[in-house]
Write a protein that holds these residues in place. Structure first.
Motif, PDB file in Angstrom:
ATOM      1  N   THR A   1       0.845  -1.194   0.000  1.00 36.18           N
ATOM      2  CA  THR A   1       0.000   0.000   0.000  1.00 36.18           C
ATOM      3  C   THR A   1       0.880   1.243   0.000  1.00 36.18           C
TER       4      THR A   1
ATOM      5  N   ASN B   1       0.791   5.902  -1.136  1.00 35.71           N
ATOM      6  CA  ASN B   1       0.013   7.078  -1.536  1.00 35.71           C
ATOM      7  C   ASN B   1       0.377   7.551  -2.932  1.00 35.71           C
ATOM      8  N   ARG B   2       1.112   6.733  -3.658  1.00 33.81           N
ATOM      9  CA  ARG B   2       1.301   6.947  -5.098  1.00 33.81           C
ATOM     10  C   ARG B   2       1.257   5.591  -5.783  1.00 33.81           C
TER      11      ARG B   2
ATOM     12  N   TYR C   1      -6.577   2.070   5.225  1.00 36.94           N
ATOM     13  CA  TYR C   1      -7.298   2.847   4.213  1.00 36.94           C
ATOM     14  C   TYR C   1      -7.463   4.304   4.636  1.00 36.94           C
TER      15      TYR C   1
ATOM     16  N   GLN D   1      -3.653   5.504   3.520  1.00 34.10           N
ATOM     17  CA  GLN D   1      -3.062   5.038   2.258  1.00 34.10           C
ATOM     18  C   GLN D   1      -4.121   5.048   1.159  1.00 34.10           C
ATOM     19  N   ASP D   2      -3.709   5.410  -0.049  1.00 38.18           N
ATOM     20  CA  ASP D   2      -4.651   5.546  -1.162  1.00 38.18           C
ATOM     21  C   ASP D   2      -4.680   4.338  -2.087  1.00 38.18           C
ATOM     22  N   TYR D   3      -3.556   3.642  -2.227  1.00 34.47           N
ATOM     23  CA  TYR D   3      -3.441   2.591  -3.242  1.00 34.47           C
ATOM     24  C   TYR D   3      -3.072   1.237  -2.635  1.00 34.47           C
TER      25      TYR D   3
ATOM     26  N   GLY E   1     -12.358   3.759  -0.326  1.00 36.51           N
ATOM     27  CA  GLY E   1     -11.639   4.756  -1.116  1.00 36.51           C
ATOM     28  C   GLY E   1     -10.290   4.326  -1.656  1.00 36.51           C
ATOM     29  N   MET E   2      -9.872   3.079  -1.411  1.00 32.80           N
ATOM     30  CA  MET E   2      -8.583   2.633  -1.934  1.00 32.80           C
ATOM     31  C   MET E   2      -8.721   2.189  -3.386  1.00 32.80           C
ATOM     32  N   GLU E   3      -7.682   2.429  -4.156  1.00 31.54           N
ATOM     33  CA  GLU E   3      -7.662   2.029  -5.560  1.00 31.54           C
ATOM     34  C   GLU E   3      -6.693   0.866  -5.726  1.00 31.54           C
TER      35      GLU E   3
END
Length: 322
Positions: A151, A153-154, A219, A222-224, A285-287
């Motif tokens: 995981t 954030n980019r 989550y 962390q975004d991804y 919201g995680m991708e």
């Protein structure tokens, strides 16, 4: 009068229950680290149900979740001492059986199908035989574990994207060496410290199965979820060999049959849970990001092979050839 009748009935029921417990020829104390909601515990409950029903009460199974009998290593030691009978354990078995190290080697397995082919075939038999011989534990069943994912954030699609990213890893030398080879800056850290470290940007990423990503609320920071799948592993349900061999053949067969049912049951729960986890993290919201798995595996391989002894290297090569 009524009160005396009720009390008498309760005592009678208690006596019947205690007599039933005492009538068991064998008691299997089954300790593990998971909580009651975990699918491992649910599978253990299925095993208990099958064993007690099909042994006509001659075997009693007592399950102790939440490390009630101690840590994973504690329970293994207890089994070897005869004060417990069963547990769920993984790569810790390499302390006795070096081939069990394959249960946590990065990029040993391409995907879930590859893992299943290895564990269910001759390679799995070879690992299990060494566990039985050298740890005096008999693997009864195995459970697939969720792959470890990265995981961040980019978006990370290729090892080059890591570019010195500060990444938390458990204090496992192989994990540190592998992520260094991939281009990250791995930082060993206690799991309990990871959320705050991510929140404060002390580290920028972490790697764990989806179940821990959800339960630790990563989550929120962390975004991804980058689908590196860098460690695919499994875990065994084991019983002490002395305990198993002390049973008559018919009861040993009851245990093996129940273990087969337990394994199939856990596999169903596992598939359902992986789907649920992916949806739950997406909803939070995680991708999910597809990565170049071959590039990751290729860049990690020198560090992985360097960590293996000759016996482990031969097993790793056999897995790759499947």
């Amino acid at each position: 009068m009524i009160k005396r009748l009720i009390t008498g009935a309760m005592i009678g029921a208690a006596l019947i229950g205690s007599q039933a417990a005492l009538s068991a020829d064998f008691t299997l104390r089954f300790g593990h680290l998971a909580n009651e909601q975990n699918i491992w515990h649910q599978a253990a409950e299925k095993f208990k149900e099958e064993v007690e029903a099909n042994s006509d009460g001659r075997i009693e199974v007592r399950i102790y979740p939440n490390e009630q009998l101690g840590s994973e290593m504690d329970v293994i030691n207890s089994i070897q001492l005869g004060t417990a009978e069963m547990t769920i354990t993984g790569e810790s078995l390499q302390n006795w059986a070096p081939k069990a190290a394959m249960m946590a080697v990065p990029y040993a397995f391409r995907d879930s199908e590859h893992l299943h082919a290895a564990v269910s075939g001759e390679i799995g038999e070879e690992i299990e035989a060494q566990i039985t011989e050298q740890a005096n534990l008999v693997p009864l069943a195995w459970f697939e574990r969720g792959p470890r994912e990265l995981t961040s954030n980019r978006r990370i699609e290729h090892p080059d994207d890591l570019d010195g990213m500060r990444l938390r890893v458990p204090n496992v030398p192989l994990f540190v060496d592998t992520w260094e080879a991939l281009g990250a800056r791995p930082t060993p850290m206690a799991f309990s410290e990871v959320f705050t470290a991510l929140q404060q940007n002390t580290i920028q990423a972490q790697e764990n199965p989806l179940s821990l990503i959800e339960s630790a609320s990563f989550y929120e920071v962390q975004d991804y979820v980058n689908l590196t799948g860098h460690v695919r592993s499994w875990i065994y349900v084991v019983i002490g060999r002395n305990t198993l061999e002390s049973m008559p053949d018919d009861l040993q067969q009851v245990v093996f049959d129940a273990a087969a049912v337990m394994q199939d049951y856990q596999a169903e729960l596992f598939d359902e849970d992986q789907q649920r986890l992916e949806q739950a993290l997406t909803d939070r919201g995680m991708e999910f990001v597809e990565v170049d798995i071959e590039a990751f595996a290729e860049k990690a391989r020198p560090a992985v092979l360097e960590s293996l002894d000759d016996e482990q290297r031969a097993l790793f090569d056999a897995i790759q050839d499947l």
